[in-house]
Design an enzyme around this catalytic site. Structure first.
Site, PDB file in Angstrom:
ATOM      1  N   GLY A   1       0.816  -1.200   0.000  1.00 26.31           N
ATOM      2  CA  GLY A   1       0.000   0.000   0.000  1.00 26.31           C
ATOM      3  C   GLY A   1       0.854   1.256   0.000  1.00 26.31           C
ATOM      4  O   GLY A   1       1.961   1.292  -0.566  1.00 26.31           O
ATOM      5  N   SER A   2       0.353   2.293   0.661  1.00 26.56           N
ATOM      6  CA  SER A   2       0.995   3.609   0.579  1.00 26.56           C
ATOM      7  C   SER A   2       2.338   3.702   1.277  1.00 26.56           C
ATOM      8  O   SER A   2       3.027   4.724   1.157  1.00 26.56           O
ATOM      9  CB  SER A   2       0.050   4.673   1.145  1.00 26.56           C
ATOM     10  N   THR A   3       2.745   2.659   2.023  1.00 23.82           N
ATOM     11  CA  THR A   3       4.093   2.706   2.607  1.00 23.82           C
ATOM     12  C   THR A   3       5.155   2.676   1.522  1.00 23.82           C
ATOM     13  O   THR A   3       6.319   2.978   1.791  1.00 23.82           O
ATOM     14  CB  THR A   3       4.321   1.530   3.576  1.00 23.82           C
TER      15      THR A   3
ATOM     16  N   LYS B   1       5.040   4.692  -1.061  1.00 24.33           N
ATOM     17  CA  LYS B   1       5.105   6.023  -1.687  1.00 24.33           C
ATOM     18  C   LYS B   1       6.418   6.759  -1.443  1.00 24.33           C
ATOM     19  O   LYS B   1       6.935   7.411  -2.365  1.00 24.33           O
ATOM     20  CB  LYS B   1       3.906   6.855  -1.240  1.00 24.33           C
TER      21      LYS B   1
END
Length: 675
Positions: free
Chosen positions: A414-416, A418
């Site tokens: 997921g967004s980790t 980014k």
């Protein structure tokens, strides 16, 4: 004519005489042949052709041949080397006198080497109508101190299994004590208590009856039934209340941190048939304990040690001391110290509240692994003592899957991801951190060629323009999708590979590698967009995820994660991943995520955390569709002793990744703060 016959007769007699001289064997020649048979273990030939009559009468074939053949097998005798000291060259042998020779004996046994010297005597006699030199033998030629009526015995001494300690010397898997639970038949008179006992010990009434009905049992004897860990206090207290049930202390492997370290420590147990076959040449027996899972199994060769063995002579004389022939002392297994901080591991496990998930912590200065948690765990002692089928089935069917080791698996991050995507763009020069993008609405697609596919963001309220800092604070999927499209799939894939994707994680404990996609490539713009914010087919191992965040604190270095203190610290796995300037930009935004963003629950008054949340939607399995895994990767921005990455499954109805941030903050919070 008569003279011719006389000459011929004289010549014939001389030939016979000379021939007889050549055929007459010396005692040295007989000894050399005898020793040759000895070296080859040919005891039957030695007995039949070389022993004198008195020796044969005294010992017989059984006492000479069969005994030595059995000893060779039982004692593991091999590499026998028997030599003799050659006599003077001009010696003349007298058949009326014995011939003696110093001999030297060497051999290898299961208990080590044996060497001794003896004097061997040969006598000239007639044996089975054959005149020759024959060997005088007695049992001291087996071992010098062995008398005719003495017995050769073997004893073993067991090794202590090596222990597993944490970085501070705290016990993870050690040799301790437990309790053997037993019944004193004369005091166990209430039949109704038998059912209670069977339930407590997970056994059957039939088994208890079989133990009590053994021929040796007497009313006041202790009859063992089961073993119990010394830290299972509730069980021990209940057992103590049953009349006639008592306990004795017994050596037992202990796992003091129990569930918190269960998947890492593993456990020992009775060797399986499969393991016995695999290790058939390594001295294991059917009753041996062996590492069955986790580090207990991985480190089996180092932890096992070696049993001691002693060959000795049990003297027939009353009161005589036994004589040691050879002895190999027991060698204890190694003590192995881990980089793991057991207290931090326990604290992290407890912070996860029994939720299904995993976490890992690394020291960003050294690459040392400080925690590896899989939640929920199990009780290693329960497996070591022999878990019942019913209990195992309960664990196996538990929806939280306590037997599944999650820290070895990989998950959509997921967004980790980014901050990693941003780093690749910054280093490639395609991402300007101060340039703001105007993004309107909750969904976006590049153009109509994308069909029904659109990128969706959670926080459409993020104020324009969206620069890198806002994109991280608001975790804007559209921003990162557009940045990935700008850099292109080639640059993005190459950047991910530089971070260690699609290669084995250089770690002692087997971990599933992180992958960019199932095929290792990105085949469409839609897949590129998804992958940029940790979705698509991307999967990441939790330890690898924690290690990737090291680059923001080391200005571009990612260290090889280590597990053993003996390993060299700060071994560079990847380097040059981010410049000092760009690392500083990312660090500032990661702190802002906690202060201003949606991880404010982790904004502790006394510990300035920085990090990134992430939520990954599960799409692969129909039964998981709609479920979400929540992530949070964080560190103390002022004193980054460790980076902690945590994943919790099924957070869709529990506050999402903010819930994970709240759990993680409990690990960093001082006592009483955010508890």
């Amino acid at each position: 004519m008569k003279k011719g016959w006389a000459v011929f007769a004289a010549f014939f007699l001389i030939v016979i005489f000379l021939s007889g001289c050549r055929d007459k064997v010396t005692p040295e020649e007989r000894l050399a042949k005898y020793l040759g048979h000895w070296n080859n273990g040919e005891f039957a030939d030695m007995y039949s052709n070389y022993l004198n009559e008195e020796t044969k009468d005294t010992y017989g074939k059984k006492g000479f041949v069969e005994r030595q053949e059995k000893l060779q097998k039982d004692l593991g005798i091999e590499n026998v080397e028997v030599t003799y000291t050659k006599p003077a060259k001009d010696i003349e042998w007298d058949s009326e006198k014995p011939a003696s020779f110093p001999i030297q004996v060497k051999m290898e046994t299961v208990a080590g080497p044996v060497e001794f010297e003896k004097t061997m005597t040969l006598v000239y006699e007639t044996n089975d109508e054959i005149e020759d030199w024959f060997v005088e033998w007695d049992s001291s030629f087996i071992f010098p101190e062995l008398g005719e009526k003495d017995t050769i015995r073997i004893s073993t001494s067991t090794f202590a299994r090596g222990e597993i300690l944490d970085r501070n010397g705290l016990p993870i898997a050690v040799n301790g004590t437990g309790y053997e639970i037993g019944i004193v038949p004369g005091k166990f008179t209430d039949d109704e208590k038998k059912a209670e006992l069977t339930e407590l010990l997970g056994t059957t009434a039939k088994y208890i009856d079989s133990q009590l009905n053994q021929s040796w049992v007497k009313p006041d004897y202790f009859v063992p039934i089961a073993k119990v860990s010394n830290n299972d206090i509730p069980l021990l207290e209940k057992l103590a209340e049953i009349p006639g049930v008592t306990r004795k202390e017994t050596p037992m492997r202990e796992y003091p941190y129990g569930e918190a370290l269960s998947h890492l420590s593993g456990f020992i147990g009775v060797i399986t048939a499969e393991q016995l076959e695999k290790h058939k040449d390594e001295g294991y027996t059917e009753s041996d304990l062996i590492g069955r899972q986790g580090l207990e199994r991985l480190l089996e060769d180092r932890l096992r040690g070696e049993n001691g063995i002693r060959i000795y002579i049990d003297k027939a004389e009353e009161g005589a001391e036994a004589v040691t022939v050879a002895e190999r002392p027991a060698v204890d297994g190694e003590t192995v110290s881990l980089t793991i901080d057991a207290q931090l591991q326990k604290q992290t496990y407890q912070a996860m509240r029994g939720e299904a998930g995993t976490s890992a912590a690394v020291n960003p200065k050294t690459g040392e692994t400080l925690t590896l948690v899989s939640s929920p765990g199990f009780n290693p002692t329960e497996f070591m003592l022999g878990i019942s089928g019913e209990r195992y089935k309960a664990l196996e069917t538990n929806p939280l899957k306590p037997l599944f080791n999650r820290f070895t698996a990989s998950y959509a991050p997921g967004s980790t991801l980014k901050p990693i995507t941003a780093t690749i763009g910054l280093e490639a020069g395609t991402l300007n951190p101060t340039e703001g993008l105007t993004i309107n609405g909750k969904t976006w697609q590049k153009d109509a060629s994308w069909g029904d596919y659109k990128v969706t963001r959670v926080h459409a309220e993020a104020p324009n323009p969206i620069d890198l800092n806002k994109a991280l604070v608001y975790s804007d999927n559209i921003y990162f999708a557009q940045q990935a499209l700008d850099m292109g799939s080639k640059t993005f894939v190459e950047g991910l590979k530089r971070f260690g994707f699609d290669e084995e994680i250089p770690f002692t404990y087997g971990m599933k590698p992180s992958q960019i996609s199932n095929e290792g490539t990105i085949g469409s713009q839609g897949q590129l967009a998804d992958t940029s914010f940790g979705q698509g087919e991307m999967l990441t191992n939790i330890l690898h995820l924690a290690s990737m965040y090291e680059v923001f604190l080391t200005e571009g270095l990612m260290y090889k994660p280590t597990l053993f203190l003996e390993e060299e610290d700060a071994q560079v796995w990847k380097e040059g991943l981010v410049s000092a300037k760009n690392a500083s930009i990312i660090r500032t935004s990661l702190r802002n995520v906690v202060v201003d963003g949606f991880a404010q629950v982790a904004n502790l008054p006394s510990v300035p955390l920085a990090g990134k949340t992430g939520t990954a939607e599960l799409k692969a399995a129909s039964e998981d569709k709609g479920r979400e895994n929540g992530f949070f990767v964080t560190y103390n921005s002022e004193n980054p002793d460790f980076i902690l990455a945590m994943m919790i499954e099924g957070v869709e109805d529990n506050g999402g990744s903010a819930y994970v941030a709240e759990l993680v903050s409990r690990v960093f919070a001082p006592t009483g703060e955010n508890q």
